[in-house]
Design an enzyme around this catalytic site. Structure first.
Site, short mmCIF file in Angstrom:
data_model
loop_
_atom_site.label_atom_id
_atom_site.label_comp_id
_atom_site.label_asym_id
_atom_site.label_seq_id
_atom_site.Cartn_x
_atom_site.Cartn_y
_atom_site.Cartn_z
N CYS A 111 -3.89 0.91 -16.56
CA CYS A 111 -3.55 0.86 -15.14
C CYS A 111 -2.20 1.53 -14.94
O CYS A 111 -1.26 1.30 -15.73
CB CYS A 111 -3.48 -0.59 -14.68
SG CYS A 111 -3.06 -0.79 -12.94
N HIS A 153 -12.04 -2.46 -10.96
CA HIS A 153 -10.61 -2.43 -11.26
C HIS A 153 -9.80 -2.11 -10.00
O HIS A 153 -8.81 -2.80 -9.70
CB HIS A 153 -10.34 -1.38 -12.35
CG HIS A 153 -8.90 -1.20 -12.68
ND1 HIS A 153 -8.36 -1.52 -13.91
CD2 HIS A 153 -7.85 -0.74 -11.94
CE1 HIS A 153 -7.06 -1.27 -13.89
NE2 HIS A 153 -6.74 -0.78 -12.71
N GLU A 154 -10.23 -1.07 -9.28
CA GLU A 154 -9.44 -0.65 -8.11
C GLU A 154 -9.50 -1.72 -7.01
O GLU A 154 -8.47 -2.02 -6.37
CB GLU A 154 -9.93 0.69 -7.57
CG GLU A 154 -9.72 1.86 -8.53
CD GLU A 154 -8.31 1.92 -9.09
OE1 GLU A 154 -7.35 1.58 -8.37
OE2 GLU A 154 -8.18 2.29 -10.27
N HIS A 157 -7.15 -4.64 -7.21
CA HIS A 157 -5.79 -4.45 -6.68
C HIS A 157 -5.69 -4.96 -5.23
O HIS A 157 -4.59 -5.34 -4.79
CB HIS A 157 -5.40 -2.98 -6.71
CG HIS A 157 -4.99 -2.48 -8.07
ND1 HIS A 157 -3.85 -2.91 -8.69
CD2 HIS A 157 -5.57 -1.59 -8.91
CE1 HIS A 157 -3.74 -2.30 -9.88
NE2 HIS A 157 -4.77 -1.49 -10.03
NI NI Z 1 -4.93 -0.27 -11.73
#
Ligand code: NI
Length: 184
Positions: A111, A153-154, A157
């Protein structure tokens, strides 16, 4: 258009639940400028994805997509370049339905907000994701594998989650230069 500073883990702005983009803000100058900055910042950092909170913007906007030349992720499948606003992710079972057991798979992640490290992260293998592009046109895709991993993953956030919070086995978490000396 600008390359923005990427916030690093420890910054409380990475832990917020991001705000949805209001309907009236699609196809606006402000949203196009944000996406332009995200694209420039991701390209400069050789990222496979970037979320608005990573540049300090408290909105549900992510971009992702892989090129075959990304030195941070060699040998990974291509993911179409995508702008995704106000996303919703649904895990799918092995037969593609939204009910039943949802298989997971482990793979390495990194990341841009956690520079220099990689960890083994479980993610749903198959997902459906919906949302909108920057013009307000709907996106509805069913994907698996690396594509599904990047989206999870995105979007994490946007819910204030960084991948180390998902690592279960910390014997598989460490410095990229040690784990993968071939990656520069
Ligand atoms: Ni990330």
């Amino acid at each position: 258009m600008a390359v923005r500073d990427i916030l690093k883990m420890g910054d409380p702005r990475l832990l917020r639940v991001a705000q949805a983009v209001p309907q009236g803000d699609f196809d606006s100058d402000a949203l196009h400028l944000l996406i332009s900055d995200l694209l420039d910042t991701m390209a400069a950092a050789n990222g496979a994805g970037l979320a608005a909170p990573q540049i300090g913007v408290d909105l549900q906007v992510v971009i992702f997509g892989s090129r075959d030349t990304n030195p941070r992720y060699p040998d990974r499948p291509l993911v179409p370049p995508t702008v995704l606003v106000n996303p919703v992710i649904t895990p799918l079972s092995a037969d593609g339905s939204a009910t039943g057991e949802t298989p997971e798979e482990d793979d390495w992640e990194g990341c841009l907000s956690v520079p220099g490290l990689r960890g083994m992260v479980p993610r749903w293998t198959r997902i459906r994701y919906t949302g909108f592009d920057q013009y307000g046109d709907p996106i509805d895709r069913t994907v698996e594998g690396f594509h599904a991993r990047v989206v999870q993953h995105e979007c994490d956030h946007l819910w204030g989650k960084l991948y180390p919070m998902r690592v279960r086995d910390f014997s598989q978490f460490g410095y990229t230069e040690v784990l993968f000396p071939e990656i520069v």
